[in-house]
Design a protein around this motif. Structure first.
Motif, mmCIF file in Angstrom:
data_model
loop_
_atom_site.group_PDB
_atom_site.id
_atom_site.type_symbol
_atom_site.label_atom_id
_atom_site.label_comp_id
_atom_site.label_asym_id
_atom_site.label_seq_id
_atom_site.Cartn_x
_atom_site.Cartn_y
_atom_site.Cartn_z
ATOM 1 N N LYS A 95 -38.537 42.305 -42.023
ATOM 2 C CA LYS A 95 -37.734 41.640 -43.038
ATOM 3 C C LYS A 95 -37.022 40.407 -42.496
ATOM 4 C CE LYS A 95 -34.085 42.512 -46.452
ATOM 5 N NZ LYS A 95 -33.126 43.503 -46.985
ATOM 6 N N HIS A 96 -36.425 40.514 -41.312
ATOM 7 C CA HIS A 96 -35.603 39.437 -40.773
ATOM 8 C C HIS A 96 -36.264 38.778 -39.553
ATOM 9 C CE1 HIS A 96 -31.796 41.482 -42.629
ATOM 10 N NE2 HIS A 96 -32.555 40.868 -43.520
ATOM 11 N N LYS A 339 -34.033 27.941 -40.532
ATOM 12 C CA LYS A 339 -33.581 27.631 -41.892
ATOM 13 C C LYS A 339 -33.986 28.734 -42.866
ATOM 14 C CE LYS A 339 -34.148 24.115 -45.506
ATOM 15 N NZ LYS A 339 -34.809 22.827 -45.852
ATOM 16 N N ARG A 340 -35.174 29.250 -42.697
ATOM 17 C CA ARG A 340 -35.683 30.298 -43.588
ATOM 18 C C ARG A 340 -34.827 31.559 -43.505
ATOM 19 N NH1 ARG A 340 -41.770 32.797 -42.954
ATOM 20 N NH2 ARG A 340 -41.469 34.703 -44.170
ATOM 21 N N LEU A 341 -34.350 31.899 -42.300
ATOM 22 C CA LEU A 341 -33.538 33.098 -42.134
ATOM 23 C C LEU A 341 -32.073 32.857 -42.468
ATOM 24 C CD1 LEU A 341 -35.010 34.529 -38.809
ATOM 25 C CD2 LEU A 341 -35.304 35.460 -41.110
ATOM 26 N N PRO A 344 -31.605 31.228 -46.930
ATOM 27 C CA PRO A 344 -32.659 31.609 -47.885
ATOM 28 C C PRO A 344 -32.498 30.861 -49.190
ATOM 29 C CG PRO A 344 -31.007 33.334 -47.729
ATOM 30 C CD PRO A 344 -30.686 32.335 -46.654
ATOM 31 N N PRO A 345 -33.621 30.549 -49.871
ATOM 32 C CA PRO A 345 -33.531 29.812 -51.134
ATOM 33 C C PRO A 345 -32.714 30.549 -52.176
ATOM 34 C CG PRO A 345 -35.739 30.704 -50.798
ATOM 35 C CD PRO A 345 -34.998 30.886 -49.513
ATOM 36 N N ASN A 348 -33.534 33.653 -55.552
ATOM 37 C CA ASN A 348 -34.744 34.435 -55.293
ATOM 38 C C ASN A 348 -34.497 35.892 -55.688
ATOM 39 O OD1 ASN A 348 -37.123 35.515 -54.418
ATOM 40 N ND2 ASN A 348 -36.850 35.002 -52.247
ATOM 41 N N SER A 351 -36.581 39.062 -53.815
ATOM 42 C CA SER A 351 -36.096 39.695 -52.584
ATOM 43 C C SER A 351 -34.746 39.096 -52.208
ATOM 44 C CB SER A 351 -37.105 39.492 -51.450
ATOM 45 O OG SER A 351 -37.354 38.110 -51.253
ATOM 46 N N ARG A 353 -31.182 38.593 -50.594
ATOM 47 C CA ARG A 353 -30.553 39.070 -49.372
ATOM 48 C C ARG A 353 -29.479 38.076 -48.946
ATOM 49 N NH1 ARG A 353 -32.016 36.001 -45.109
ATOM 50 N NH2 ARG A 353 -34.054 34.987 -45.059
ATOM 51 N N PRO A 355 -27.570 35.672 -46.235
ATOM 52 C CA PRO A 355 -28.037 34.839 -45.125
ATOM 53 C C PRO A 355 -27.772 35.527 -43.782
ATOM 54 C CG PRO A 355 -26.713 33.560 -46.669
ATOM 55 C CD PRO A 355 -26.552 34.995 -47.058
#
Length: 518
Positions: A95-96, A339-341, A344-345, A348, A351, A353, A355
């Motif tokens: 997941k992370h 940046k993705r972790l 997060p956009p 969403n 999923s 979650r 940051p």
């Protein structure tokens, strides 16, 4: 905070209570060892320990040690892994966790989008747009097409006598026998044919130039269009139709557009207009070998060529080395993964979650493909880059572990944060889990931080500082000198040894009679 990782009888320290952190991020640790010693496996097991599990993994041979605050919450961390090498290890989806190595190689437009990051890493981006429009090659192509048009489908009747003489030379060459023909005659015919064809190429281009309006880019746009059309197997009539439409030439007949493949003809006309528009709007400079180039100066100019990924315009970084490209690709891949972790956009729902605020970055041989001068700067630049990422994304913790073969990287990390693996330990521990009694503290006496490279090579990496070929040649010379042989080879070898101590010791072995003769 992650304080240490224990695997197979080895402990990698990230932070200790006694040590002061020298880095701008929260820790930098290093794993060293020869190929096959288990450096990549060490990182892989570390990643697996951060996976979310409902039950403890009793078979694990890896133990993460956190300080008291984070002792029971490894799943709150994010992990990023990156390696530039091709034979990558495989990871299970987590997941992370982000394997930044899986990003496709960056293109130059993406580099430009990350310009601030790259320049903060000490690199410069000076993008050029290149266009291939070689008039000489286009002229040769058209001249050969005219010669081969013996049925007169598009070659003008006005120039038939000129074309006939070249066709005669071509026919004589095709009839020439390699078995009983005169070689001098063959050479004469070949040279004459090339000369006549080259003259015809020049005449065709001159004819096109005389029909081009002043200060126009039409001929250059036609040549560039022809270069691009060659990649897509256009019929020769499509080329002639473009000439007939934009620079009618006395060498070619009028082509009825209805006789062409309409889809391709429309495509070639659109491509020509696209190229001509950009040539008119940007001051391209002509370079050698028919290459035109323009230096992009701002973001707006870049956008004019952003959609031309497969078109005639090519983005280039002049003088870019493989090492520079490796760094470009690495830091952008790491940035996008962090940046993705960490960010997060929004929105969403699939999923949702929170940051990530604690991050572990694992880099496996990130210094591969880098020149020694770049390896020397690698820790400094990575520390600076990740520190900026930590600030940009509001991370509370960012720790870095690097696996490497480079003694230059070892000279930038304090010895207590260097874990040395070796082939013997890996072979003994492979396939079994380590118990707590197996853990052995690393030899912190091995030189690392600010130590001379020869000391790091000898004691930390178990390597000598002279190449194997030189060692074997010197040993052979020593054996020869001890046996009383002193020939030209031994004399030359001693003269080219650049280490004064080794050279002096070799001179001492030279037979006494040879010293006297010298």
């Amino acid at each position: 905070m992650l304080t240490s990782i224990e695997q197979d009888g080895h402990v990698l320290h990230l932070r200790t209570r006694e040590s002061f952190n020298l880095f701008d991020i929260d820790s930098v640790s290093l794993i060293i060892g020869p190929n096959g010693s288990g450096k990549s496996r060490f990182l892989q097991r570390t990643v697996e320990q951060f996976a979310s599990r409902r039950l403890p993994d009793f078979g694990s041979d890896c133990q993460l040690v956190f300080n008291y605050v984070d002792q029971r919450k490894p799943q709150d961390w994010g992990v990023v892994y990156y390696t530039p090498v091709q034979n990558r290890i495989a990871f299970r989806a987590q997941k992370h966790f982000v394997d930044a190595s899986q990003r496709r190689e960056q293109d130059l437009l993406q580099l430009y989008e990350h310009r601030e990051i790259i320049e903060s890493f000490g690199l410069k981006i000076n993008l050029l747009v290149k266009l291939r429009a070689d008039e000489k090659k286009v002229g040769d192509f058209l001249a050969l097409a005219l010669v081969e048009d013996e049925k007169g489908r598009y070659a003008s009747k006005r120039h038939q006598p000129q074309l006939r003489s070249i066709r005669d030379l071509k026919a004589r060459l095709e009839r020439f026998s390699d078995f009983n023909g005169d070689q001098r005659e063959l050479t004469y015919l070949q040279n004459q044919y090339k000369r006549e064809l080259s003259l015809l190429s020049g005449y065709v281009l001159d004819d096109l130039r005389t029909r081009e309006p002043a200060a126009s880019n039409v001929l250059t746009a036609l040549c560039a269009t022809f270069h691009h059309m060659q990649k897509q197997n256009y019929d020769i009539l499509s080329y002639i139709a473009l000439i007939d439409e934009h620079l009618p030439s006395s060498y070619f007949q009028h082509i009825d557009p209805g006789s062409l493949q309409q889809k391709k003809h429309v495509g070639s006309r659109r491509l020509f207009r696209y190229i001509l528009e950009r040539l008119d709007n940007f001051a391209f400079e002509k370079g050698p070998r028919g290459v035109y180039q323009y230096a992009l100066t701002n973001e707006q100019e870049r956008l004019h060529f952003a959609s031309d990924r497969e078109g005639p315009f090519e983005m280039v970084l002049p003088g870019m080395s493989s090492g520079q490209w490796a760094i470009f690709n690495q830091i952008i891949s790491l940035y996008e993964a962090i940046k993705r972790l960490a960010a997060p956009p929004a929105g969403n729902r699939a999923s949702p979650r929170e940051p990530i605020t604690k991050l572990l970055v694992l880099i496996d041989e990130g210094d591969a493909f880098l020149h020694l001068a770049w390896q020397r700067k690698y820790i400094w630049q990575m520390n600076k880059f990740l520190s900026e990422c930590k600030h940009t994304f509001g991370l509370t913790l960012l720790q870095l572990i690097i696996a490497s073969h480079s003694p230059l990287l070892a000279s930038d990390v304090p010895g207590e944060f260097v874990c040395q693996l070796n082939l013997e330990d890996h072979a003994q521990n492979k396939g079994r889990a380590a118990s707590n009694d197996d853990f052995i503290e690393p030899d912190t006496t091995s030189p690392s931080f600010a130590a001379p490279l020869h000391a790091i090579l000898n004691r930390s990496f178990g390597a000598v500082t002279i190449g194997e070929f030189a060692v074997r040649r010197i040993n052979a010379a020593i054996a020869a000198l001890k046996a009383g042989t002193y020939g030209p080879q031994e004399k030359y070898l001693i003269s080219v040894v650049d280490d004064p101590i080794i050279q002096r010791e070799l001179q001492r072995l030279v037979p006494h009679t040879e010293h006297q003769s010298q």
